[in-house]
Design an enzyme around this catalytic site. Structure first.
Site, short mmCIF file in Angstrom:
data_model
loop_
_atom_site.label_atom_id
_atom_site.label_comp_id
_atom_site.label_asym_id
_atom_site.label_seq_id
_atom_site.Cartn_x
_atom_site.Cartn_y
_atom_site.Cartn_z
N ASP A 52 0.84 -1.20 0.00
CA ASP A 52 0.00 0.00 0.00
C ASP A 52 0.87 1.25 0.00
OD1 ASP A 52 0.82 -0.63 2.67
OD2 ASP A 52 -0.68 0.74 3.46
N GLU A 72 0.00 -0.92 5.69
CA GLU A 72 1.12 -0.48 6.52
C GLU A 72 1.05 1.00 6.83
OE1 GLU A 72 5.17 1.00 7.53
OE2 GLU A 72 3.89 1.57 5.84
#
Length: 364
Positions: free
Chosen positions: A76, A134
């Protein structure tokens, strides 16, 4: 419905693969198309067992080697800021790839994917981890979710997190603690302010303590970690004609990995003695662990190719999650961490190649 991502070509050069990954936007909570593409390209490889939890993909060799290494990276990014699609500036190894995710951290993911496909007979068994969420709240972190629900997927002797380090080795990481320091007041009409107590004015003492604070530099296992205690937010007041009865200063403490969470909290409470202090977020750091034999072997092998010396990781990273599992871990990946999350995020091609070659040589 999410739009399916185009297929990835793991035989492409690293620049092309990095651009392909970045040009599939995957801000946190929107990782599914990219996770699908990664799963689709790894599943046919006969030397890998591919597992999935949500939008986290785990691919591992099962060759019966005496040691296992975990190599991890998140898929991400922070939101796109008009910096996609990517663009290439320059040529060859002197080129730079510009765009969201090039540094944090799809350049590292490209290195992982290329090596996962190429290393069919590594000298160590390898677990490749590509995880989600994350860049958001810790409780959503895909690596943490896998550790809770499938801890056996992450078993290993040593871990490499492909966070950006400018192709150097950064050991461990600082811990982080976020608190709210609450300053009380007494509400009143601003036309009769003398009948109240202004909480925002009272916050001046909190700010003076922060201004006078001298952060420490702490040596841990041969690396020096710089600490920091800073106001990162302030709020107070409910209307422009009301004396505020509360002011809240949000403070972030970045502390050396030699401190426990309890010790970090105790220190912050000492600094703000006399005020209500509420902890809102906390994550322990990770010691470098470079004295571990596998870690020392990794450092020697990588630095023989890249030069330099190990450095501390000042920011918090998921090496701390591996440390909590009893596994030494280092940060090692392409891209300058100073450029992470910036609108002009960009990664040099030579760092992609350097990380690929050094990690590949060590695993081989």
């Amino acid at each position: 419905m999410p739009v399916p991502a185009p297929p990835l070509d793991l035989s492409a050069d690293l620049v092309t693969l990095t651009r392909a990954l970045c040009d599939m936007p995957s801000p946190s909570s929107h990782e599914k198309p990219l996770a699908d593409a990664i799963e689709a390209v790894l599943t046919p490889l006969p030397h890998l067992e591919v597992l999935r939890d949500g939008d986290a993909i785990v691919a591992r060799t099962r060759l019966g080697r005496p040691a296992r290494v975990v190599v991890a990276g998140h898929i991400d990014t922070v939101p796109v800021a008009d910096n996609l699609p990517t663009r290439l500036v320059g040529e060859g190894l002197h080129a730079e790839i510009w765009g969201r995710g090039t540094v944090d951290m799809k350049g590292g993911v490209a290195v992982q994917l290329a090596l996962a496909a190429r290393l069919t007979e590594p000298a160590r068994d390898v677990t490749w981890v590509f995880y989600d969420h994350e860049e958001v709240a810790a409780e959503l972190n895909g690596l943490g979710r896998v550790a809770r629900e499938h801890p056996e997927w992450l078993e290993g002797d040593f871990a490499v997190l492909c966070e950006p380090t400018s192709a150097g080795i950064e050991g461990g990481c600082n811990g982080t603690l976020r608190v709210e320091v609450r300053v009380p007041g007494v509400a009143a009409h601003s036309a009769r302010s003398w009948t109240g107590t202004n909480a925002i004015h009272g916050a001046g003492e909190v700010l003076r303590r922060l201004e006078a604070y001298e952060p420490a530099a702490v040596e841990v296992d041969g690396l020096v970690y710089r600490e920091g205690l800073n106001a990162v937010g302030i709020r107070g007041g409910i209307a422009t004609n009301v004396i505020p009865d509360e002011c809240v200063v949000t403070v972030n403490y970045r502390f050396a990995p030699s401190r426990s969470l309890a010790e970090a909290e105790e220190h912050v409470r000492e600094v703000f003695a006399g005020y209500e202090v509420v902890v809102t977020d906390a994550a322990a750091g990770a010691r470098p662990g470079l004295d571990d034999p596998t870690a020392a072997d990794f450092v020697e092998a990588v630095l023989a190719q890249t030069g330099g010396a190990p450095a501390p990781k000042y920011g918090w990273t998921d090496v701390a999650r591996f440390a909590s599992l009893g596994m030494p871990a280092v940060n090692f990946g392409p891209g300058d961490p100073v450029l992470a999350h910036k609108d002009d995020e960009r990664c040099p091609a030579w760092q992609l190649q350097a990380c690929h070659d050094a990690l590949g040589a060590w695993l081989s």
